[in-house]
Design an enzyme around this catalytic site. Structure first.
Site: not given
Length: 345
Positions: A16, A93, A163, A167, A193, A227, A262, A294
């Site tokens: 990005i 990350e 993660y 953030k 993205n 998503r 997905n 996961r």
């Protein structure tokens, strides 16, 4: 419209960040100053993303510095040397699987790194009229939707992976510096993205790469996780719109308005790769493998980006069908761009 002479872009060699640098140096942006790109070049950073920029603008309007945002002395020196008046912070990350395997790395880069940048910005800002710190974040901070209604910027955070937690923490630090010290900040929170130059660990480039190499196409769980997808250049345009037009302290969701399961997206990719690469569709379909889900896998992300459209007049330019085809064709034509393992972690 704000006018900046020197913009510091962190993580500009990434997917990005490099899109944003290419946009800044295009006629569309209207930006006439210089860019300082700092990136420590981890596995996902690739200077080949900016070869054309380096050739055309290197040493003049574009400067690359290999540096770690967690190195407070180096970051401070960069601020002093180049008289930074705007920061656009991409460096992070970002891969959930990697955060599960190594959460410490995410806490260090995403939380400590952001803190170090904020401190350097605060010390060099000192009440200047023309200064801005823009922070780029992710819709994963909101967590999985409780309903099918897209979330607004006012929604509470509910991160469920290391993660997204890192953030969310960095977002809070940015807003704390605005409220406590008055540091001029803005923030964008984007959905997934996609586009050229993305490291092949993320869903779209990984699937295309594995299709072309005859490898398995791993799909978590039942493949029905949803998503929203935005073309990376539309995201870059949104960031620039916020930097130029938003009030200090404002946060904007940036989405593509393309919510897909997905497994539906994978079906679309199979169709395009089959047609563009001349591979039998049945052969590609036979490569699909459903694997164990996961831990903490959020079921559904979707953000409401009405605010940025109403306040700043931004809207997506690239349709999902057009962007997806462009992306797949780019990977087919640029197989040499990077060679990485097909694993997810």
């Amino acid at each position: 419209m704000r006018v900046f002479s020197t913009i510091l872009v962190t993580g500009g060699a990434g997917f990005i960040g490099s899109s944003f640098i290419r946009f800044l140096l295009s006629k569309e942006s209207g930006f006439s100053g210089q860019i300082i790109n700092i990136d420590c070049i981890t596995y996902a950073g690739n200077l080949r993303n900016l070869v054309a920029i380096q050739k055309q603008y290197g040493g003049n309007r574009y400067h690359f510095i290999k540096a770690d945002i967690c190195d407070a002395i180096e970051v401070s020196n960069i601020f002093l040397k180049y008289k930074i008046d705007a920061v656009v912070h991409f460096a992070a990350e970002t891969h959930v699987d990697r955060s599960i395997a190594n959460p410490e790395m995410f806490a260090k880069t995403n939380v400590l790194g952001t803190f170090i940048l904020l401190e350097a910005a605060r010390k060099n800002w000192q009440g200047r009229d023309n200064f801005l710190f823009h922070h780029v974040s992710t819709d994963e901070v909101y967590g999985s939707l409780a309903s099918y209604l897209p979330v607004k910027e006012s929604a509470a955070y509910s991160p469920r992976s290391p993660y997204s937690a890192s953030k969310a923490s960095s977002n809070h630090f940015v807003m704390a510096y605005y409220h406590t010290y008055g540091l001029p900040v803005t923030m964008t929170i984007s959905s997934n993205n996609y586009g050229p130059y993305q490291y092949p660990e993320k869903f779209i480039p990984l699937m295309v790469k594995n299709m072309l190499e005859g490898r398995a196409l791993p799909v978590y769980g039942d493949g029905r996780n949803i998503r929203d997808w935005i073309y990376v250049d539309d995201h870059s345009r949104a960031i620039w719109a916020v930097i130029n037009g938003a009030k200090e302290g404002e946060v904007y969701n940036v989405g593509g308005d393309n919510e897909l399961e997905n497994i539906v997206l994978l079906t679309m990719l199979i169709e395009i790769v089959s047609k563009e690469a001349g591979i039998e569709k049945s052969e590609l379909q036979s490569q699909v493998r459903f694997i164990k889900d996961r831990p903490g896998h959020d079921r559904h992300y979707a953000i409401d980006c009405t605010k940025i459209k109403d306040d700043l007049g931004w809207k997506q330019k690239c349709s999902f069908e057009q962007g997806l085809k462009q992306t797949v064709c780019w990977y087919i034509k640029n197989k040499f761009w990077t060679t990485v393992p097909s694993k997810l972690n």
